[in-house]
Design a protein around this motif. Structure first.
Motif, PDB file in Angstrom:
ATOM      1  N   ILE A 173       7.887   0.982  12.455  1.00 44.17           N
ATOM      2  CA  ILE A 173       8.865   1.133  11.382  1.00 44.17           C
ATOM      3  C   ILE A 173       8.132   1.304  10.064  1.00 44.17           C
ATOM      4  N   VAL A 174       8.286   2.479   9.454  1.00 44.21           N
ATOM      5  CA  VAL A 174       7.713   2.765   8.145  1.00 44.21           C
ATOM      6  C   VAL A 174       8.649   3.742   7.457  1.00 44.21           C
ATOM      7  N   ILE A 175       8.780   3.629   6.136  1.00 44.46           N
ATOM      8  CA  ILE A 175       9.618   4.578   5.398  1.00 44.46           C
ATOM      9  C   ILE A 175       8.775   5.239   4.315  1.00 44.46           C
ATOM     10  N   PHE A 176       9.399   6.207   3.621  1.00 41.67           N
ATOM     11  CA  PHE A 176       8.718   6.875   2.519  1.00 41.67           C
ATOM     12  C   PHE A 176       9.530   6.709   1.239  1.00 41.67           C
ATOM     13  N   LEU A 177       8.835   6.829   0.119  1.00 47.64           N
ATOM     14  CA  LEU A 177       9.420   6.705  -1.205  1.00 47.64           C
ATOM     15  C   LEU A 177       9.021   7.903  -2.056  1.00 47.64           C
ATOM     16  N   ALA A 178       9.651   8.003  -3.224  1.00 44.99           N
ATOM     17  CA  ALA A 178       9.277   8.995  -4.230  1.00 44.99           C
ATOM     18  C   ALA A 178       9.232  10.391  -3.610  1.00 44.99           C
ATOM     19  N   SER A 179       8.196  11.153  -3.918  1.00 48.56           N
ATOM     20  CA  SER A 179       8.134  12.538  -3.438  1.00 48.56           C
ATOM     21  C   SER A 179       7.400  12.669  -2.120  1.00 48.56           C
ATOM     22  N   GLY A 180       7.069  11.532  -1.484  1.00 41.11           N
ATOM     23  CA  GLY A 180       6.412  11.603  -0.186  1.00 41.11           C
ATOM     24  C   GLY A 180       5.330  10.555  -0.019  1.00 41.11           C
ATOM     25  N   VAL A 181       5.633   9.315  -0.374  1.00 39.51           N
ATOM     26  CA  VAL A 181       4.671   8.227  -0.282  1.00 39.51           C
ATOM     27  C   VAL A 181       5.067   7.294   0.853  1.00 39.51           C
ATOM     28  N   LEU A 182       4.183   7.115   1.825  1.00 43.74           N
ATOM     29  CA  LEU A 182       4.442   6.168   2.904  1.00 43.74           C
ATOM     30  C   LEU A 182       4.338   4.744   2.355  1.00 43.74           C
ATOM     31  N   ARG A 183       5.358   3.940   2.626  1.00 46.36           N
ATOM     32  CA  ARG A 183       5.417   2.566   2.131  1.00 46.36           C
ATOM     33  C   ARG A 183       4.879   1.628   3.213  1.00 46.36           C
ATOM     34  N   ILE A 184       3.728   1.041   2.966  1.00 47.59           N
ATOM     35  CA  ILE A 184       3.057   0.188   3.946  1.00 47.59           C
ATOM     36  C   ILE A 184       3.130  -1.260   3.452  1.00 47.59           C
ATOM     37  N   GLN A 185       4.075  -2.022   3.985  1.00 47.36           N
ATOM     38  CA  GLN A 185       4.282  -3.411   3.559  1.00 47.36           C
ATOM     39  C   GLN A 185       4.680  -4.276   4.762  1.00 47.36           C
ATOM     40  N   PRO A 186       3.763  -4.478   5.705  1.00 48.67           N
ATOM     41  CA  PRO A 186       4.091  -5.285   6.887  1.00 48.67           C
ATOM     42  C   PRO A 186       4.187  -6.767   6.535  1.00 48.67           C
ATOM     43  N   PRO A 187       4.776  -7.582   7.397  1.00 50.94           N
ATOM     44  CA  PRO A 187       4.741  -9.031   7.183  1.00 50.94           C
ATOM     45  C   PRO A 187       3.300  -9.519   7.058  1.00 50.94           C
ATOM     46  N   LEU A 188       3.085 -10.514   6.228  1.00 44.82           N
ATOM     47  CA  LEU A 188       1.731 -11.037   6.025  1.00 44.82           C
ATOM     48  C   LEU A 188       1.192 -11.726   7.270  1.00 44.82           C
ATOM     49  N   ILE A 214       0.833  -1.202   0.000  1.00 48.14           N
ATOM     50  CA  ILE A 214       0.000   0.000   0.000  1.00 48.14           C
ATOM     51  C   ILE A 214       0.868   1.252   0.000  1.00 48.14           C
ATOM     52  N   GLY A 215       0.474   2.214  -0.812  1.00 52.45           N
ATOM     53  CA  GLY A 215       1.122   3.517  -0.812  1.00 52.45           C
ATOM     54  C   GLY A 215       0.164   4.582  -0.328  1.00 52.45           C
ATOM     55  N   VAL A 216       0.623   5.401   0.611  1.00 53.45           N
ATOM     56  CA  VAL A 216      -0.166   6.527   1.113  1.00 53.45           C
ATOM     57  C   VAL A 216       0.546   7.796   0.672  1.00 53.45           C
ATOM     58  N   ASP A 217      -0.029   8.470  -0.314  1.00 53.03           N
ATOM     59  CA  ASP A 217       0.624   9.584  -1.002  1.00 53.03           C
ATOM     60  C   ASP A 217       0.329  10.889  -0.261  1.00 53.03           C
ATOM     61  N   LEU A 218       1.361  11.480   0.330  1.00 54.89           N
ATOM     62  CA  LEU A 218       1.204  12.739   1.067  1.00 54.89           C
ATOM     63  C   LEU A 218       1.497  13.917   0.136  1.00 54.89           C
ATOM     64  N   VAL A 219       0.648  14.922   0.189  1.00 54.30           N
ATOM     65  CA  VAL A 219       0.758  16.044  -0.749  1.00 54.30           C
ATOM     66  C   VAL A 219       0.715  17.381  -0.019  1.00 54.30           C
TER      67      VAL A 219
END
Length: 448
Positions: free
Chosen positions: A396-411, A365-370
């Protein structure tokens, strides 16, 4: 929380480890992990919403994985597959041929990272087709070896001072519906984003010279961008019409991350080649290419091998990874928890103008902050501060691109753990909006 021991580790690290091999977000020094929980060197515990860059789909130190590794250790760790045979390598190959899409004869080749798998794929598509040109996408990230880096187009720092890169690799725009370059909505879209590629095939890029199109079915490090299904299907049709191989690059999105074994299955497309890595051995280094037999047959030995590729330890871990995903219902779990998480984020979107878009499949999931919902300009400062504050609060969460929260927890994350992590993310968003996170954290939370 105290971070004395972690800071000591960071200081020691700075004296021995090269800066260019890390993307800094916060001073997290890991001591142990179990399931979806990480413990740092100071005993602080964190809910992991990153899964070690989506490489731990079965979670940290799953007991069945540690047992499979231990059992294999007692027999032998590795003997090069270049000269010998082993049961773990064969068992894994049989499972990979079964779970990958396509009702045709397949073959597998192993490596140690997604990067080397992409290099092997380049060799295969050129050998099989007799063509040299390869099409990838702007914003793609395929790895750090010379070949995989040539496919990538995401960071100038990855390309500076090291050229020339591989020739005959071109990049086209990835379809980004949220920031459509043509200002189209889904109901008015006529796939204008494919127009430039189609025009290129008519004017200056002879299709009979193109070996393959290499596509991430979700553009991960570009900001977890999900392409429209009709785009993927039309691109696939173009490939089929012109004898161009279609490659699904599943290093980040594969092995159940999106709620299916491989993300391309969401689009009802059967690729000629699938490239995989990261989560396939639950943290033990391993990659693989699965392709039509006639494609792998185009290369002769020893065209693509490594001393440690297909080693028994990695293969045993991967066999058990597949067993766990199947027997614990992790594909369904990814879909269910992913839908739940997206619903939670969409509720936040209604409350906070900061959130411009929520997208993804399964637990990718990507959460795009603007900065502004009209211009859709990304808010990298907000993302950096929110990620840092989340770390301070135990997520623990990181961001990508111009400000997208990267949501990828263990299944394997529990509903309770996921809820707590989402609560903390929302608290951190509120604290950013209230200007409660100091600018000083930007010196640490640099990101991509």
């Amino acid at each position: 929380m105290k971070y004395d021991r972690c800071m000591e580790i960071v200081e020691r690290d700075a004296k021995v480890y090269s800066d260019f091999a890390r993307i800094p977000y916060y001073p997290l020094a890991i001591k142990r992990g179990r399931g979806a929980i990480i413990e740092d060197m100071d005993g602080n515990k964190f809910i992991d919403m990153l899964s070690s860059a989506s490489s731990l789909n079965t979670g940290h130190s799953h007991p069945r994985i540690t047992k499979a590794i231990t059992d294999q250790l007692e027999d032998f760790i590795s003997y090069t597959a270049a000269y010998t045979y082993s049961e773990p390598l064969i068992s894994l190959g049989e499972k990979l041929c079964r779970i990958t899409p396509g009702d045709f004869e397949k073959r597998v080749v192993y490596g140690l990272s997604g990067s080397d798998a992409n290099d092997g794929m380049i060799k295969m598509v050129r050998a099989y087709t007799g063509r040299t040109k390869i099409i990838s996408f702007v914003g793609s990230y395929h790895g750090s070896t010379l070949g995989s880096l040539s496919l990538s187009a995401i960071s100038l720092n990855m390309r500076r001072k090291i050229g020339p890169l591989l020739p005959d690799i071109s990049h086209i725009k990835y379809p980004d519906c949220y920031r459509c370059s043509y200002s189209k909505e889904s109901d008015s879209c006529s796939l204008e984003c494919l127009r430039d590629f189609k025009e290129a095939l008519k004017t200056y890029m002879p299709p009979e010279e193109i070996a393959a199109v290499v596509m991430e079915p979700i553009a991960g490090d570009a900001g977890l961008i999900v392409p429209p299904g009709k785009y993927v299907n039309e691109l696939y049709r173009i490939c089929r019409e012109n004898g161009i191989l279609f490659v699904s690059e599943e290093v980040q999105q594969g092995f159940g991350r999106t709620g299916k074994w491989f993300c391309i299955e969401h689009f009802n497309v059967v690729p000629d080649i699938i490239v995989m890595g990261k989560s396939m051995a639950s943290g033990v280094p391993l990659s693989a290419i699965v392709a039509r037999k006639e494609i792998t047959d185009s290369l002769g030995p020893p065209a693509h091998l490594f001393t440690m590729s297909g080693n028994a330890l990695s293969c045993a871990a991967s066999v058990e990874t597949i067993n766990i995903i199947e027997e614990e219902g992790l594909l369904e779990r990814s879909r269910e928890l992913g839908d739940y998480a997206k619903a939670r984020f969409n509720e936040m979107k209604k409350k906070y103008e900061l959130i411009g878009d929520v997208r993804g499949k399964g637990l990718s999931i990507g959460v795009d902050l603007v900065k502004d919902r009209i211009t859709k300009e990304g808010n990298k400062e907000a993302a950096a501060k929110i990620c840092y504050r989340c770390w301070e609060k135990g997520v623990i969460v990181i961001f990508l691109a111009s400000g997208v929260l990267r949501i990828q927890p263990p299944l394997v994350i529990s509903k309770e753990e996921l809820d707590r992590a989402l609560d903390i993310i929302e608290e951190s968003i509120q604290e950013f909006i209230n200007n409660e996170i100091p600018d000083s954290v930007l010196d640490v939370a640099v990101g991509w």
